[in-house]
Design a protein around this motif. Structure first.
Motif, mmCIF file in Angstrom:
data_model
loop_
_atom_site.group_PDB
_atom_site.id
_atom_site.type_symbol
_atom_site.label_atom_id
_atom_site.label_comp_id
_atom_site.label_asym_id
_atom_site.label_seq_id
_atom_site.Cartn_x
_atom_site.Cartn_y
_atom_site.Cartn_z
ATOM 1 N N GLY A 18 0.788 -1.225 0.000
ATOM 2 C CA GLY A 18 0.000 0.000 0.000
ATOM 3 C C GLY A 18 0.817 1.271 0.000
ATOM 4 N N LYS A 19 2.101 1.171 -0.342
ATOM 5 C CA LYS A 19 2.979 2.338 -0.352
ATOM 6 C C LYS A 19 3.516 2.580 -1.761
ATOM 7 C CE LYS A 19 4.522 1.399 4.374
ATOM 8 N NZ LYS A 19 5.696 1.085 5.238
ATOM 9 N N GLN A 20 3.920 3.812 -2.015
ATOM 10 C CA GLN A 20 4.510 4.148 -3.305
ATOM 11 C C GLN A 20 6.001 4.373 -3.135
ATOM 12 O OE1 GLN A 20 3.440 7.956 -5.149
ATOM 13 N NE2 GLN A 20 3.405 6.953 -7.156
ATOM 14 N N ALA A 21 6.790 3.659 -3.897
ATOM 15 C CA ALA A 21 8.240 3.853 -3.851
ATOM 16 C C ALA A 21 8.588 5.211 -4.454
ATOM 17 C CB ALA A 21 8.941 2.739 -4.632
ATOM 18 N N THR A 22 9.513 5.910 -3.802
ATOM 19 C CA THR A 22 9.941 7.225 -4.272
ATOM 20 C C THR A 22 11.440 7.202 -4.544
ATOM 21 O OG1 THR A 22 10.140 7.907 -1.948
ATOM 22 C CG2 THR A 22 8.119 8.540 -3.127
ATOM 23 N N LEU A 23 11.829 7.936 -5.594
ATOM 24 C CA LEU A 23 13.234 8.060 -5.953
ATOM 25 C C LEU A 23 13.534 9.510 -6.302
ATOM 26 C CD1 LEU A 23 11.964 5.335 -7.725
ATOM 27 C CD2 LEU A 23 14.408 4.820 -7.611
ATOM 28 N N TRP A 24 14.819 9.834 -6.401
ATOM 29 C CA TRP A 24 15.199 11.153 -6.920
ATOM 30 C C TRP A 24 16.522 11.031 -7.645
ATOM 31 C CZ3 TRP A 24 18.665 15.283 -5.034
ATOM 32 C CH2 TRP A 24 19.566 14.850 -4.054
ATOM 33 N N PRO A 209 13.724 9.366 -0.020
ATOM 34 C CA PRO A 209 13.646 8.770 -1.354
ATOM 35 C C PRO A 209 14.996 8.190 -1.774
ATOM 36 C CG PRO A 209 13.627 11.170 -1.495
ATOM 37 C CD PRO A 209 13.490 10.826 -0.053
ATOM 38 N N THR A 210 14.936 7.142 -2.541
ATOM 39 C CA THR A 210 16.146 6.467 -3.008
ATOM 40 C C THR A 210 16.812 7.315 -4.084
ATOM 41 O OG1 THR A 210 15.237 4.296 -2.459
ATOM 42 C CG2 THR A 210 17.023 4.369 -4.088
ATOM 43 N N ASP A 232 11.917 4.191 -17.376
ATOM 44 C CA ASP A 232 10.739 3.564 -17.964
ATOM 45 C C ASP A 232 10.150 2.502 -17.034
ATOM 46 O OD1 ASP A 232 8.923 3.150 -20.222
ATOM 47 O OD2 ASP A 232 9.926 1.238 -20.480
ATOM 48 N N LEU A 233 11.006 1.640 -16.506
ATOM 49 C CA LEU A 233 10.517 0.557 -15.651
ATOM 50 C C LEU A 233 9.917 1.102 -14.355
ATOM 51 C CD1 LEU A 233 12.197 -2.825 -14.908
ATOM 52 C CD2 LEU A 233 11.353 -1.429 -13.022
ATOM 53 N N THR A 234 10.607 2.027 -13.713
ATOM 54 C CA THR A 234 10.125 2.527 -12.426
ATOM 55 C C THR A 234 8.793 3.254 -12.568
ATOM 56 O OG1 THR A 234 11.590 4.450 -12.709
ATOM 57 C CG2 THR A 234 12.375 2.658 -11.297
ATOM 58 N N ARG A 235 8.645 4.028 -13.612
ATOM 59 C CA ARG A 235 7.388 4.753 -13.806
ATOM 60 C C ARG A 235 6.244 3.776 -14.093
ATOM 61 N NH1 ARG A 235 7.388 10.167 -14.439
ATOM 62 N NH2 ARG A 235 5.581 10.084 -15.820
ATOM 63 N N LYS A 236 6.497 2.782 -14.931
ATOM 64 C CA LYS A 236 5.457 1.793 -15.238
ATOM 65 C C LYS A 236 5.089 0.963 -14.012
ATOM 66 C CE LYS A 236 6.388 1.303 -20.191
ATOM 67 N NZ LYS A 236 6.927 0.417 -21.270
ATOM 68 N N TRP A 241 9.211 9.696 -9.120
ATOM 69 C CA TRP A 241 10.463 10.443 -9.054
ATOM 70 C C TRP A 241 10.164 11.835 -8.504
ATOM 71 C CZ3 TRP A 241 15.360 8.618 -10.145
ATOM 72 C CH2 TRP A 241 15.427 7.335 -10.680
ATOM 73 N N CYS A 242 10.839 12.187 -7.427
ATOM 74 C CA CYS A 242 10.553 13.432 -6.707
ATOM 75 C C CYS A 242 11.450 14.569 -7.182
ATOM 76 C CB CYS A 242 10.774 13.227 -5.212
ATOM 77 S SG CYS A 242 9.825 11.885 -4.488
ATOM 78 N N ALA A 243 10.904 15.771 -7.150
ATOM 79 C CA ALA A 243 11.680 16.971 -7.451
ATOM 80 C C ALA A 243 12.419 17.424 -6.197
ATOM 81 C CB ALA A 243 10.763 18.077 -7.949
#
Length: 249
Positions: A18-24, A209-210, A232-236, A241-243
């Motif tokens: 139930g969580k959304q992975a975040t990256l930057w 965020p990672t 592409d993979l992470t978005r799909k 991806w955080c600003a």
């Protein structure tokens, strides 16, 4: 060996919980426009992935500001002052260490902050990215008085957050010891997956965020091929991806 399927599996586990992975995304050593920078910004625009450009104040050119202002999602962080090591040759490189007076370091950092704010305006965030991801504790303690709101180095951040917001990078796509080439898919994916997994399991601060670190001026074909696949993979897979403005607010 980590592979793309392993990353998909880890991101699926995030979704199932139930969580959304975040990256930057942080790219270091910017000073001026170049063909490599154009390729970098094109990737940011194509995949709508915000890019935090750690810029060296001493060498930053007005032409870089003009190019960044034309981009869709690029912000600027402060990469030390001159990216020159002041450590003895026997020690690891460090610009912001204990090898010279703190007053000299803070004066340079202040000068650099003023220059970048003048060049980039609202696109500049007073976040310090120390060259080689190293700095002394006394420099860290001086940052709030200089007007810095954030710090970004390498590795999982401490669970204790002070006045400064610390958001680090966790995957380095360059193998510096092997001739400044691509670290390889297995190593890069392994670093990304490890931090995502540690966050999901509560072993490190799950709110950080990672971070993926690149250096556009030394990218080889391996890095350029890896980034589109990663975006592409992470978005799909539902990751976000955080600003920089969001994570350092």
């Amino acid at each position: 060996m980590a592979d793309w399927k392993a990353l998909e599996t880890e991101l699926a586990l995030w979704s199932e919980s139930g969580k959304q992975a975040t990256l930057w995304w942080r790219d270091d050593d910017a000073e001026r426009p170049s063909a490599a920078l154009e390729q970098l910004i094109a990737l940011s625009d194509r995949f709508q992935v915000p890019l935090a450009l750690a810029t060296i104040p001493a060498g930053a050119e007005p032409e870089l500001a003009l190019r960044v202002q034309q981009a869709n999602a690029v912000s600027v962080l402060q990469h030390g002052f001159s990216h020159i090591s002041h450590a003895p040759a026997s020690e690891r490189k460090c610009e912001l260490g204990d090898n010279r007076p703190l007053s000299d370091i803070t004066a340079e950092l202040n000068q650099g902050q003023i220059k970048l704010a003048g060049l980039f305006g609202d696109l500049f965030l007073p976040v310090l990215v120390p060259p080689w991801n190293r700095l002394s504790q006394q420099v860290i303690e001086s940052l709030p008085e200089l007007g810095f709101i954030g710090l970004s180095t390498l590795g999982p951040r401490s669970l204790e957050q002070g006045i400064l917001t610390e958001v680090n990078v966790h995957a380095d796509l360059i193998n510096w010891k092997a001739g400044r080439c691509f670290a390889g898919e297995a190593r890069a994916l392994g670093q990304i997956i490890t931090h995502l997994q540690q966050r999901r399991l509560g072993e490190v601060d799950s709110r950080e965020p990672t971070g993926v670190m690149t250096h556009h001026l030394v990218h080889d074909e391996g890095v350029w091929a890896f980034l589109p696949k990663l975006f592409d993979l992470t978005r799909k897979a539902g990751a976000r991806w955080c600003a920089a403005k969001e994570i350092f607010s």
